[in-house]
Design a protein around this motif. Structure first.
Motif, mmCIF file in Angstrom:
data_model
loop_
_atom_site.group_PDB
_atom_site.id
_atom_site.type_symbol
_atom_site.label_atom_id
_atom_site.label_comp_id
_atom_site.label_asym_id
_atom_site.label_seq_id
_atom_site.Cartn_x
_atom_site.Cartn_y
_atom_site.Cartn_z
ATOM 1 N N UNK A 266 0.991 -1.324 -0.037
ATOM 2 C CA UNK A 266 0.130 -0.101 0.087
ATOM 3 C C UNK A 266 0.704 1.168 -0.138
ATOM 4 N N UNK A 267 2.129 1.150 0.233
ATOM 5 C CA UNK A 267 2.961 2.306 0.420
ATOM 6 C C UNK A 267 3.671 2.474 -0.794
ATOM 7 N N UNK A 268 3.712 1.627 -1.671
ATOM 8 C CA UNK A 268 4.286 1.595 -2.971
ATOM 9 C C UNK A 268 3.702 2.825 -3.750
ATOM 10 N N UNK A 269 4.449 3.529 -4.684
ATOM 11 C CA UNK A 269 3.881 4.421 -5.641
ATOM 12 C C UNK A 269 3.193 3.880 -6.483
ATOM 13 N N UNK A 270 1.877 4.815 -7.148
ATOM 14 C CA UNK A 270 0.880 4.334 -7.566
ATOM 15 C C UNK A 270 1.175 3.682 -8.938
ATOM 16 N N UNK A 271 2.192 4.005 -9.710
ATOM 17 C CA UNK A 271 2.727 3.302 -11.016
ATOM 18 C C UNK A 271 3.596 2.314 -10.899
ATOM 19 N N UNK A 272 4.173 2.011 -9.577
ATOM 20 C CA UNK A 272 5.210 0.840 -9.306
ATOM 21 C C UNK A 272 4.590 -0.501 -9.500
ATOM 22 N N UNK A 273 5.410 -1.236 -10.294
ATOM 23 C CA UNK A 273 5.020 -2.612 -10.323
ATOM 24 C C UNK A 273 5.889 -3.642 -9.574
ATOM 25 N N UNK A 274 5.409 -4.979 -9.652
ATOM 26 C CA UNK A 274 6.049 -6.072 -8.979
ATOM 27 C C UNK A 274 6.536 -7.157 -9.856
ATOM 28 N N UNK A 275 7.854 -7.459 -9.877
ATOM 29 C CA UNK A 275 8.213 -8.535 -10.600
ATOM 30 C C UNK A 275 8.681 -9.854 -9.733
ATOM 31 N N UNK A 276 8.765 -11.032 -10.323
ATOM 32 C CA UNK A 276 9.399 -12.147 -9.574
ATOM 33 C C UNK A 276 9.543 -13.055 -10.661
ATOM 34 N N UNK A 277 10.739 -13.587 -10.583
ATOM 35 C CA UNK A 277 11.356 -14.677 -11.560
ATOM 36 C C UNK A 277 10.346 -15.889 -11.678
ATOM 37 N N UNK A 278 9.667 -16.348 -10.298
ATOM 38 C CA UNK A 278 9.062 -17.513 -10.010
ATOM 39 C C UNK A 278 10.202 -18.734 -10.055
ATOM 40 N N UNK A 279 9.917 -19.862 -9.471
ATOM 41 C CA UNK A 279 8.467 -19.974 -8.794
ATOM 42 C C UNK A 279 8.658 -19.134 -7.369
ATOM 43 N N UNK A 280 7.060 -18.935 -7.085
ATOM 44 C CA UNK A 280 6.954 -17.973 -6.121
ATOM 45 C C UNK A 280 6.889 -18.883 -4.534
ATOM 46 N N UNK A 281 7.374 -18.445 -3.627
ATOM 47 C CA UNK A 281 7.045 -19.064 -2.542
ATOM 48 C C UNK A 281 5.956 -18.119 -1.694
ATOM 49 N N UNK A 282 4.741 -18.511 -2.106
ATOM 50 C CA UNK A 282 3.729 -17.609 -1.500
ATOM 51 C C UNK A 282 3.826 -17.656 -0.144
ATOM 52 N N UNK A 283 3.503 -16.506 0.662
ATOM 53 C CA UNK A 283 3.537 -16.476 1.782
ATOM 54 C C UNK A 283 4.847 -16.092 2.551
ATOM 55 N N UNK A 284 6.021 -16.055 1.903
ATOM 56 C CA UNK A 284 7.252 -16.144 2.383
ATOM 57 C C UNK A 284 7.796 -14.743 1.618
ATOM 58 N N UNK A 285 8.170 -14.744 0.277
ATOM 59 C CA UNK A 285 8.829 -13.570 0.004
ATOM 60 C C UNK A 285 7.807 -12.377 -0.425
ATOM 61 N N UNK A 286 6.594 -13.036 -0.790
ATOM 62 C CA UNK A 286 5.436 -12.096 -0.918
ATOM 63 C C UNK A 286 3.924 -12.914 -0.536
ATOM 64 N N UNK A 287 3.455 -12.014 0.219
ATOM 65 C CA UNK A 287 1.861 -12.411 0.338
ATOM 66 C C UNK A 287 1.063 -12.796 -0.631
#
Length: 301
Positions: free
Chosen positions: A236-257
């Motif tokens: 919620x504190x990121x800038x409005x236009x900012x984007x999120x990247x991740x090369x995956x596989x994603x550890x859900x709940x670890x590095x990202x909600x």
């Protein structure tokens, strides 16, 4: 370009040419008819990279030679070099290789007489992932210059971090790292931020997976998300236009909600889509460089 081993071998203009070629493929639907043979030699587990290469190759009309390291002569002691020479001898036009060694390509690049693409080298480099990340960022902002990019997570063990940090800096981005103390790599000369600082200044937040398979000891990840990961409160504190990247596989709940993996600012699955077009571009540029591809046919495909 003889082989595609590292982005360090490309000029900035060549990087952008590759991105433009990938964009052109994204807007095409007709299949090219090249009839080349390609071998994907993967000695580490892979879903996205291997399947992305396979789709790219099939869209280019290539014949994909099946290879499974667990059922190959590697189990009998055959070396990587002899495996590569075998595929060269039976008529492969291109080798795509992922191997756990950081420098596996050193023994091959001067001895193999067909083009080689680095699909991942240990903890050292992942240049095709870097290219698809650059394409995703470029699509979003129309430039790389002056963007603030923060790479977050297991920097020490990440070939993605190493490839991306150097390439982004060279193309004019301002690059930062954010990591837990045991995940830092002090050999890389980029400033570190806390995660709370990172979310507020970044244009691009590039998250990395904790690579347990590359750790000598399993690292404790209790409370990792709250201390070092991307929580909903931080997002919620990121800038409005900012984007999120991740090369995956994603550890859900670890590095990202888990709820942020497909949120409005996430480009994680867009990266995967772009991987096909980037790898099509790299393959065709290599084949053209070796005189193995008809440029006119490529323009018409």
């Amino acid at each position: 370009m003889r082989h595609f081993i590292s982005l360090n071998q490309l000029t900035n203009d060549e990087v952008y040419t590759c991105l433009e070629t990938a964009e052109a493929y994204r807007n095409r639907t007709k299949r090219c008819n090249q009839n080349h043979f390609v071998a994907n030699l993967f000695f580490e587990p892979s879903t996205r990279t291997k399947m992305s290469f396979t789709v790219a190759e099939k869209r280019l009309g290539m014949n994909v030679l099946d290879f499974q390291s667990a059922t190959s002569s590697m189990t009998k002691g055959e070396t990587l070099y002899d495996t590569a020479k075998t595929f060269e001898a039976i008529g492969a036009d291109l080798l795509v290789i992922r191997h756990q060694s950081d420098d596996w390509f050193k023994e091959l690049k001067e001895k193999i007489t067909i083009p080689i693409i680095n699909a991942g080298a240990g903890k050292a480099e992942h240049p095709t992932q870097c290219m698809l990340d650059l394409l995703t960022i470029y699509q979003e902002y129309g430039t790389i210059e002056n963007l603030k990019v923060v790479i977050v997570g297991d920097i020490k063990h990440s070939r993605v971090a190493k490839s991306n940090a150097e390439a982004l800096k060279r193309l004019g981005a301002e690059v930062f790292f954010s990591a837990a103390p045991t995940f830092k790599d002090d050999s890389l000369e980029f400033p570190y931020l806390s995660m709370d600082e990172a979310v507020e200044i970044c244009d691009v937040l590039m998250l990395l997976r904790i690579q347990h398979e590359r750790h000598e000891n399993q690292t404790e990840t209790t409370n990792y998300l709250e201390e070092y990961g991307l929580t909903k409160q931080r997002e919620k504190r990121m800038k409005k236009e900012s984007i999120i990247l991740h090369p995956a596989p994603v550890n859900r709940g670890v590095e990202i909600d888990s709820g942020l993996v497909e949120c409005k600012r996430s480009r994680i699955f867009k990266q995967m889509e772009n991987g096909v077009y980037v790898r099509m571009a790299i393959i065709t540029q290599l084949l053209q460089g070796w005189g193995k591809s008809n440029e006119y046919a490529l323009e018409k495909c």
